[in-house]
Design a protein around this motif. Structure first.
Motif, PDB file in Angstrom:
ATOM      1  N   ALA A  92       0.657  -0.773  -0.025  1.00  0.00           N
ATOM      2  CA  ALA A  92       0.172   0.350  -0.377  1.00  0.00           C
ATOM      3  C   ALA A  92       1.038   1.292  -0.323  1.00  0.00           C
ATOM      4  CB  ALA A  92      -0.753   0.740   1.207  1.00  0.00           C
ATOM      5  N   ASN A  93       1.828   1.871   0.749  1.00  0.00           N
ATOM      6  CA  ASN A  93       2.731   2.580   0.893  1.00  0.00           C
ATOM      7  C   ASN A  93       3.601   2.469  -0.993  1.00  0.00           C
ATOM      8  OD1 ASN A  93       3.508   1.322   4.248  1.00  0.00           O
ATOM      9  ND2 ASN A  93       3.092   3.355   3.592  1.00  0.00           N
ATOM     10  N   VAL A  94       3.580   1.707  -1.555  1.00  0.00           N
ATOM     11  CA  VAL A  94       4.442   1.255  -2.500  1.00  0.00           C
ATOM     12  C   VAL A  94       3.746   1.712  -3.328  1.00  0.00           C
ATOM     13  CG1 VAL A  94       5.138  -0.110  -4.390  1.00  0.00           C
ATOM     14  CG2 VAL A  94       5.838  -0.831  -1.578  1.00  0.00           C
ATOM     15  N   ARG A  95       2.595   1.276  -3.653  1.00  0.00           N
ATOM     16  CA  ARG A  95       1.040   2.678  -4.376  1.00  0.00           C
ATOM     17  C   ARG A  95       1.613   3.616  -4.571  1.00  0.00           C
ATOM     18  NH1 ARG A  95      -3.813  -0.889  -6.583  1.00  0.00           N
ATOM     19  NH2 ARG A  95      -3.857   1.252  -7.553  1.00  0.00           N
ATOM     20  N   ARG A  96       1.209   3.963  -2.937  1.00  0.00           N
ATOM     21  CA  ARG A  96       1.288   5.446  -2.486  1.00  0.00           C
ATOM     22  C   ARG A  96       2.953   6.170  -2.798  1.00  0.00           C
ATOM     23  NH1 ARG A  96       1.758   9.167   2.202  1.00  0.00           N
ATOM     24  NH2 ARG A  96       0.081  10.796   1.527  1.00  0.00           N
ATOM     25  N   ALA A 141       3.391  -1.053  -7.555  1.00  0.00           N
ATOM     26  CA  ALA A 141       4.500  -0.061  -8.491  1.00  0.00           C
ATOM     27  C   ALA A 141       3.675  -0.496  -9.707  1.00  0.00           C
ATOM     28  CB  ALA A 141       5.568  -0.336  -7.808  1.00  0.00           C
ATOM     29  N   ILE A 142       3.443  -1.232 -10.200  1.00  0.00           N
ATOM     30  CA  ILE A 142       2.511  -1.309 -11.909  1.00  0.00           C
ATOM     31  C   ILE A 142       1.302  -1.849 -11.212  1.00  0.00           C
ATOM     32  CG2 ILE A 142       2.413  -3.060 -13.500  1.00  0.00           C
ATOM     33  CD1 ILE A 142       4.924  -4.481 -12.627  1.00  0.00           C
ATOM     34  N   ASP A 143       0.453  -1.920 -10.162  1.00  0.00           N
ATOM     35  CA  ASP A 143      -0.558  -1.212 -10.622  1.00  0.00           C
ATOM     36  C   ASP A 143      -0.973   0.176 -10.038  1.00  0.00           C
ATOM     37  OD1 ASP A 143      -1.510  -3.987 -10.248  1.00  0.00           O
ATOM     38  OD2 ASP A 143      -1.657  -4.163  -8.491  1.00  0.00           O
ATOM     39  N   ALA A 144      -0.235   0.590  -9.652  1.00  0.00           N
ATOM     40  CA  ALA A 144      -0.040   2.177  -9.667  1.00  0.00           C
ATOM     41  C   ALA A 144      -0.365   3.086  -9.996  1.00  0.00           C
ATOM     42  CB  ALA A 144       0.403   2.489  -8.309  1.00  0.00           C
ATOM     43  N   ARG A 145       0.579   2.418 -11.138  1.00  0.00           N
ATOM     44  CA  ARG A 145       0.971   2.856 -12.855  1.00  0.00           C
ATOM     45  C   ARG A 145      -0.365   2.994 -13.790  1.00  0.00           C
ATOM     46  NH1 ARG A 145       4.584  -0.720 -16.492  1.00  0.00           N
ATOM     47  NH2 ARG A 145       3.031  -1.605 -16.625  1.00  0.00           N
ATOM     48  N   ALA A 147      -3.197   1.938 -13.092  1.00  0.00           N
ATOM     49  CA  ALA A 147      -4.535   3.015 -12.607  1.00  0.00           C
ATOM     50  C   ALA A 147      -4.926   3.991 -12.406  1.00  0.00           C
ATOM     51  CB  ALA A 147      -5.106   2.761 -10.769  1.00  0.00           C
ATOM     52  N   GLY A 148      -3.287   5.044 -13.205  1.00  0.00           N
ATOM     53  CA  GLY A 148      -3.814   6.005 -13.193  1.00  0.00           C
ATOM     54  C   GLY A 148      -2.412   7.485 -12.934  1.00  0.00           C
ATOM     55  N   ALA A 149      -1.345   6.146 -12.128  1.00  0.00           N
ATOM     56  CA  ALA A 149      -0.300   7.945 -12.529  1.00  0.00           C
ATOM     57  C   ALA A 149       0.759   7.647 -13.451  1.00  0.00           C
ATOM     58  CB  ALA A 149       1.061   6.441 -10.843  1.00  0.00           C
ATOM     59  N   GLY A 150       0.922   5.921 -14.018  1.00  0.00           N
ATOM     60  CA  GLY A 150       1.552   5.879 -15.746  1.00  0.00           C
ATOM     61  C   GLY A 150       3.275   6.993 -15.509  1.00  0.00           C
ATOM     62  N   ILE A 151       3.265   6.999 -14.632  1.00  0.00           N
ATOM     63  CA  ILE A 151       4.741   6.542 -14.451  1.00  0.00           C
ATOM     64  C   ILE A 151       5.439   5.197 -15.058  1.00  0.00           C
ATOM     65  CG2 ILE A 151       4.389   5.743 -12.258  1.00  0.00           C
ATOM     66  CD1 ILE A 151       6.921   8.070 -11.609  1.00  0.00           C
ATOM     67  N   LEU A 152       6.213   5.184 -15.351  1.00  0.00           N
ATOM     68  CA  LEU A 152       7.328   4.155 -15.830  1.00  0.00           C
ATOM     69  C   LEU A 152       7.719   3.741 -14.507  1.00  0.00           C
ATOM     70  CD1 LEU A 152       7.082   5.123 -18.327  1.00  0.00           C
ATOM     71  CD2 LEU A 152       8.638   5.245 -19.058  1.00  0.00           C
ATOM     72  N   ILE A 153       7.906   1.951 -14.709  1.00  0.00           N
ATOM     73  CA  ILE A 153       8.783   1.130 -13.241  1.00  0.00           C
ATOM     74  C   ILE A 153       9.968   1.210 -13.596  1.00  0.00           C
ATOM     75  CG2 ILE A 153       7.930  -0.600 -11.552  1.00  0.00           C
ATOM     76  CD1 ILE A 153       5.881   1.984 -11.520  1.00  0.00           C
ATOM     77  N   VAL A 154      10.925   1.116 -13.001  1.00  0.00           N
ATOM     78  CA  VAL A 154      12.306   0.914 -12.919  1.00  0.00           C
ATOM     79  C   VAL A 154      12.367  -0.133 -12.064  1.00  0.00           C
ATOM     80  CG1 VAL A 154      14.772   0.817 -12.983  1.00  0.00           C
ATOM     81  CG2 VAL A 154      13.159   2.949 -13.499  1.00  0.00           C
ATOM     82  N   ALA A 155      12.475  -1.441 -11.748  1.00  0.00           N
ATOM     83  CA  ALA A 155      12.168  -2.927 -10.841  1.00  0.00           C
ATOM     84  C   ALA A 155      13.716  -2.947 -10.834  1.00  0.00           C
ATOM     85  CB  ALA A 155      11.516  -3.828 -12.003  1.00  0.00           C
ATOM     86  N   ARG A 156      14.387  -2.829 -10.028  1.00  0.00           N
ATOM     87  CA  ARG A 156      15.135  -3.009  -9.200  1.00  0.00           C
ATOM     88  C   ARG A 156      15.953  -4.345  -8.784  1.00  0.00           C
ATOM     89  NH1 ARG A 156      19.736   1.602  -6.574  1.00  0.00           N
ATOM     90  NH2 ARG A 156      20.891  -0.654  -4.479  1.00  0.00           N
ATOM     91  N   THR A 157      17.112  -5.718  -8.309  1.00  0.00           N
ATOM     92  CA  THR A 157      17.593  -5.955  -7.455  1.00  0.00           C
ATOM     93  C   THR A 157      19.019  -5.824  -7.238  1.00  0.00           C
ATOM     94  OG1 THR A 157      16.924  -8.514  -6.941  1.00  0.00           O
ATOM     95  CG2 THR A 157      17.359  -7.462  -8.665  1.00  0.00           C
ATOM     96  N   ASP A 177       8.043 -10.041 -15.959  1.00  0.00           N
ATOM     97  CA  ASP A 177       7.087 -11.224 -16.340  1.00  0.00           C
ATOM     98  C   ASP A 177       5.614 -10.556 -15.799  1.00  0.00           C
ATOM     99  OD1 ASP A 177       8.365 -13.122 -17.771  1.00  0.00           O
ATOM    100  OD2 ASP A 177       8.151 -14.398 -15.811  1.00  0.00           O
ATOM    101  N   LEU A 178       6.037  -9.641 -14.622  1.00  0.00           N
ATOM    102  CA  LEU A 178       5.012  -8.471 -13.966  1.00  0.00           C
ATOM    103  C   LEU A 178       4.525  -7.545 -14.726  1.00  0.00           C
ATOM    104  CD1 LEU A 178       5.809  -9.101 -10.289  1.00  0.00           C
ATOM    105  CD2 LEU A 178       3.849  -9.821 -11.471  1.00  0.00           C
ATOM    106  N   GLY A 179       5.939  -6.836 -15.649  1.00  0.00           N
ATOM    107  CA  GLY A 179       5.286  -5.623 -16.202  1.00  0.00           C
ATOM    108  C   GLY A 179       6.217  -4.557 -16.213  1.00  0.00           C
ATOM    109  N   ALA A 180       7.466  -4.528 -15.770  1.00  0.00           N
ATOM    110  CA  ALA A 180       8.567  -3.495 -14.897  1.00  0.00           C
ATOM    111  C   ALA A 180       8.704  -2.786 -16.754  1.00  0.00           C
ATOM    112  CB  ALA A 180       9.160  -3.949 -14.292  1.00  0.00           C
TER     113      ALA A 180
END
Length: 283
Positions: A92-96, A141-145, A147-157, A177-180
């Motif tokens: 939930a924090n990640v989405r916000r 993060a992808i769900d937030a994208r 859902a309207g944020a529209g921002i690109l997600i950089v997934a880091r490990t 696979d998740l869509g990052a």
């Protein structure tokens, strides 16, 4: 999708390697833009250092990062990717966090899988969260994208340092696979590991060229040949600025005005005095 995110997507669709100097404040971002670079990244290490003079160990808050980010995004038109660290809590924090970064003007945000508090990936990362938690963060993060944020997600490990290369590659494949939108393996140890990452993980891949870090510094042409699409230089500007300021202080300490500096007119132009005066004349 915001205008800045759309510009970032358009850059990535070109297919060539993007050289990305990283910024730490509005002035450094503007210098990057004026030098002709097409994008920048707000480095968490550099913001922690320049804003608070503290190490990149999770001491800076999301509020402080957002405040710095708004100033940066307002100062330039090129796309800015922001360091979102661990997302600052549960899914939930990640989405916000992702939604807040989008509202601040960022074109992209990076979310990583370290435990909180995190630390710079080249200073001895010992712990990352479990696979399921890492995937929950990226999914949020992808769900937030979407859902309207529209921002690109950089997934880091950071699993390469904590658990080894095989685990890191598994996680990056799962993030893809998740869509990052962009995949980032932090701290590969040599070119062979960088080549495995690019060969085995599909998508847009980012390299981190940290001078004196654990990853070899390769020329852009080599990075492109390996399969990277973005080459980030996280501390080049900050470390160069520190050197220049130290040299100036040495000169001042012995009673000399430093000769290696831009002139006052250049500074006035850089921050917009002429544009400000022109605006006033309209009224």
């Amino acid at each position: 999708m915001s205008e800045s995110a759309a510009r970032l997507r358009a850059l990535l669709e070109r297919g060539d390697l993007l050289t990305m100097p990283c910024c730490f404040d509005a002035l450094s971002a503007r210098l990057i833009e004026q030098a002709g670079f097409p994008l920048t990244f707000m480095s968490g290490f550099a913001v922690s250092a320049s804003r608070l003079a503290v190490p990149d160990t999770g001491l800076i808050s999301v509020t402080e990062m957002l405040d710095q980010g708004r100033n940066i995004c307002e100062a330039v038109r090129i796309p800015v990717i922001g360091d979102g660290d661990t997302g600052y809590g549960n899914p939930a924090n990640v989405r916000r966090t992702v939604a807040q970064y989008a509202r601040a003007g960022f074109a992209g945000v990076m979310i990583e899988d370290q435990v909180m508090p995190k630390r710079c990936g080249h200073t001895g990362v010992k712990e990352v969260v479990e696979r399921d938690e890492a995937m929950r963060r990226v999914r949020a993060a992808i769900d937030a994208r979407d859902a309207g944020a529209g921002i690109l997600i950089v997934a880091r490990t950071d699993a390469r340092s904590a658990l080894g290369l095989e685990e890191a590659l598994w996680r990056l494949g799962a993030f893809a696979d998740l869509g990052a939108d962009i995949l980032f393996l932090e701290a590969p140890r040599d070119e062979a590991e960088m080549r495995r990452f690019c060969a085995e993980v599909p998508g847009i891949r980012m390299a981190n060229m940290l001078e004196e870090g654990v990853t070899p510094i390769l020329p852009p042409a080599r990075l492109a040949e390996i399969g990277y699409r973005i080459a980030a230089y996280p501390l080049t500007l900050l470390s160069s600025a520190v050197l220049a300021m130290r040299e100036a202080l040495i000169e001042l300490a012995v009673g000399r005005t430093p000769a290696r500096r831009v002139d006052f007119g250049t500074l006035r132009e850089l921050v917009g005095f002429d544009a400000y005066d022109a605006l006033l004349k309209r009224y």
